[in-house]
Write an enzyme that holds these catalytic residues in place. Sequence first.
Site, PDB file in Angstrom:
ATOM      1  N   HIS A  34       0.907  -1.345  -0.532  1.00 14.79           N
ATOM      2  CA  HIS A  34       0.228  -0.445   0.619  1.00 14.79           C
ATOM      3  C   HIS A  34       0.865   0.704   0.151  1.00 14.79           C
ATOM      4  CE1 HIS A  34       0.337   0.422   4.214  1.00 14.79           C
ATOM      5  NE2 HIS A  34       0.088  -0.269   4.520  1.00 14.79           N
ATOM      6  N   HIS A  88      -4.682  -8.428  15.516  1.00 14.34           N
ATOM      7  CA  HIS A  88      -5.192  -7.247  14.479  1.00 14.34           C
ATOM      8  C   HIS A  88      -5.828  -7.694  13.393  1.00 14.34           C
ATOM      9  CE1 HIS A  88      -3.909  -3.004  12.434  1.00 14.34           C
ATOM     10  NE2 HIS A  88      -3.202  -4.299  11.331  1.00 14.34           N
ATOM     11  N   GLU A  90      -5.996  -5.724  10.423  1.00 17.38           N
ATOM     12  CA  GLU A  90      -6.296  -5.195   8.777  1.00 17.38           C
ATOM     13  C   GLU A  90      -5.898  -6.738   7.417  1.00 17.38           C
ATOM     14  OE1 GLU A  90      -2.641  -2.053   8.486  1.00 17.38           O
ATOM     15  OE2 GLU A  90      -2.887  -1.855   6.557  1.00 17.38           O
ATOM     16  N   ASP A  92      -3.580  -7.792   6.133  1.00 17.98           N
ATOM     17  CA  ASP A  92      -2.499  -8.702   5.828  1.00 17.98           C
ATOM     18  C   ASP A  92      -2.663  -9.665   6.602  1.00 17.98           C
ATOM     19  OD1 ASP A  92      -2.159  -6.182   7.389  1.00 17.98           O
ATOM     20  OD2 ASP A  92      -0.044  -6.242   7.111  1.00 17.98           O
ATOM     21  N   HIS A 154      -0.651  -0.458  15.740  1.00 20.59           N
ATOM     22  CA  HIS A 154      -1.293   0.642  14.861  1.00 20.59           C
ATOM     23  C   HIS A 154      -2.548   1.268  14.636  1.00 20.59           C
ATOM     24  CE1 HIS A 154      -0.729  -0.360  10.432  1.00 20.59           C
ATOM     25  NE2 HIS A 154      -0.518  -1.055  11.880  1.00 20.59           N
ATOM     26  N   ASP A 173       1.808  -5.843  14.533  1.00 22.09           N
ATOM     27  CA  ASP A 173       2.792  -5.510  13.703  1.00 22.09           C
ATOM     28  C   ASP A 173       4.057  -4.786  14.766  1.00 22.09           C
ATOM     29  OD1 ASP A 173       1.545  -5.252  11.356  1.00 22.09           O
ATOM     30  OD2 ASP A 173       0.722  -4.071  11.456  1.00 22.09           O
ATOM     31  N   TYR A 201      10.720   0.378   9.106  1.00 17.98           N
ATOM     32  CA  TYR A 201       9.258  -0.037   9.400  1.00 17.98           C
ATOM     33  C   TYR A 201       8.684   1.270   9.976  1.00 17.98           C
ATOM     34  CZ  TYR A 201       4.631  -2.923  10.347  1.00 17.98           C
ATOM     35  OH  TYR A 201       3.393  -3.420  10.429  1.00 17.98           O
ATOM     36  N   HIS A 232       5.342  -9.671  11.037  1.00 17.74           N
ATOM     37  CA  HIS A 232       6.501  -9.242  10.021  1.00 17.74           C
ATOM     38  C   HIS A 232       7.442  -9.394  10.083  1.00 17.74           C
ATOM     39  CE1 HIS A 232       3.100  -7.643   7.739  1.00 17.74           C
ATOM     40  NE2 HIS A 232       2.542  -6.518   8.411  1.00 17.74           N
TER      41      HIS A 232
HETATM   42 FE1  FEO Z   1      -1.376  -3.302  10.460  1.00 18.63          FE
HETATM   43 FE2  FEO Z   1       0.430  -5.471   8.988  1.00 18.63          FE
HETATM   44  O1  FEO Z   1      -1.247  -5.270   9.465  1.00 18.63           O
END
Ligand code: FEO
Length: 411
Positions: A34, A88, A90, A92, A154, A173, A201, A232
Amino acid sequence: MSEGSACGPILESVGIRPDSIWVGGVDWNIRDFHGYATHRGTSYNAFLILDEHPALIDGVKAEFAGEQLRKIAERIDPARLEYIIVNHGEPDHSGSIPAIVRAAPKAKVVATKKGIETLRAHYGGEWTFEAAAAGSEISTGRHRLRFTPIPMAHWPDSMVTYDPGDRILYSSDALGQHLASSVGFADELPAGLAMEEAKRYFANILMGLSKPVEKAIEAIGRLAIDEVQPAHGVAWRGDLRPILDAYGRWSRGDCEAKVAVLYDSMWGATDRLARAIADGVATEGVRARLLHLRKNDLTEVATEILDSPVIAVGSATLNNRYMPSVGAFLTYIGGLRPPGRRAGFAFGAHGWRGGGAADISKALEDLGFEIVDPPITVTYAPDGAVLRAAFEKGRILAGEAKARAAVARPA
Ligand code: FEO
């Protein structure tokens, strides 16, 4: 088959514990997350807790859903899953959750209250939810999994999952890196690589959320942890102080004595000003970093700004304004809001009408930068006197950088 699936088996064999199995995906070839330039790819880490009451910690991006289910199915019948923990929501990390829930219809989906709202908004599923609150936990048998919300570090829904028995933190994250790897731990990579990507990051995902991140790191720092498994990149183990201390510095806005010179140029005049400023900075023994905004991605630029107390921003004037790359930079940095006291300075060339440099100066001031001096501007091309003035300005900016780095650094 996804790009990452061919490489999944490398990490499958890593498995962090005999009963805590990596069931994530490695996205080796993603280069645009993104808008984040992921030059080294990324991974979506998830873990299967093999226990009396099996649990999954985190989903993966939707395109890796089949791969995740296959990895789970190699260990247990997915229908046996009793908990699906979503740190989380999101996409991903939650893209595979609808498929996992279909395969494990009796499982409870565990997320914060905000996380449940996030999952409902994204997927609309009438799933069986269990709300996780600060300190709440589930027992899977041998393991206890304790939850700590870290709102806005986040997303509003973010939380971490802590296994006090094995002293592992599944940190979502936080503390992660966009880094595809065939190994599981930072200490298995060349020295400094994981930290470099953690910094990138932080700069691009967390810089604008420094206060909540600082609180999250304080909460994490109170836990007895031997290993951090982020969602990640690679995991941290052993001495966690370097990464936790780095997060502390970045959150507070501690800076180094350096000046970032960021610019775009049409016919080279603004480029010459930028180089003269950078030379002036360097002559004072302060590091200068010169980045042309059309030749460097914003991911790299934001990383440079994370610990630069002073930025000089230049542009040629195009259609009476600064150039579009400078506009994109100002928009991006306006969202990231670098913490701490920062100084800014504008410069640029123009033709028959000015405007670009003055607009930059105003924009930087609006973003909270303390403006060092009025902009240096030049009509068409700088002569020797203007270049000398730019050089001298660089020396002044170096002094600002020294002073601000000294103030910002912890005793
Ligand atoms: Fe906030 Fe890796 O997603």
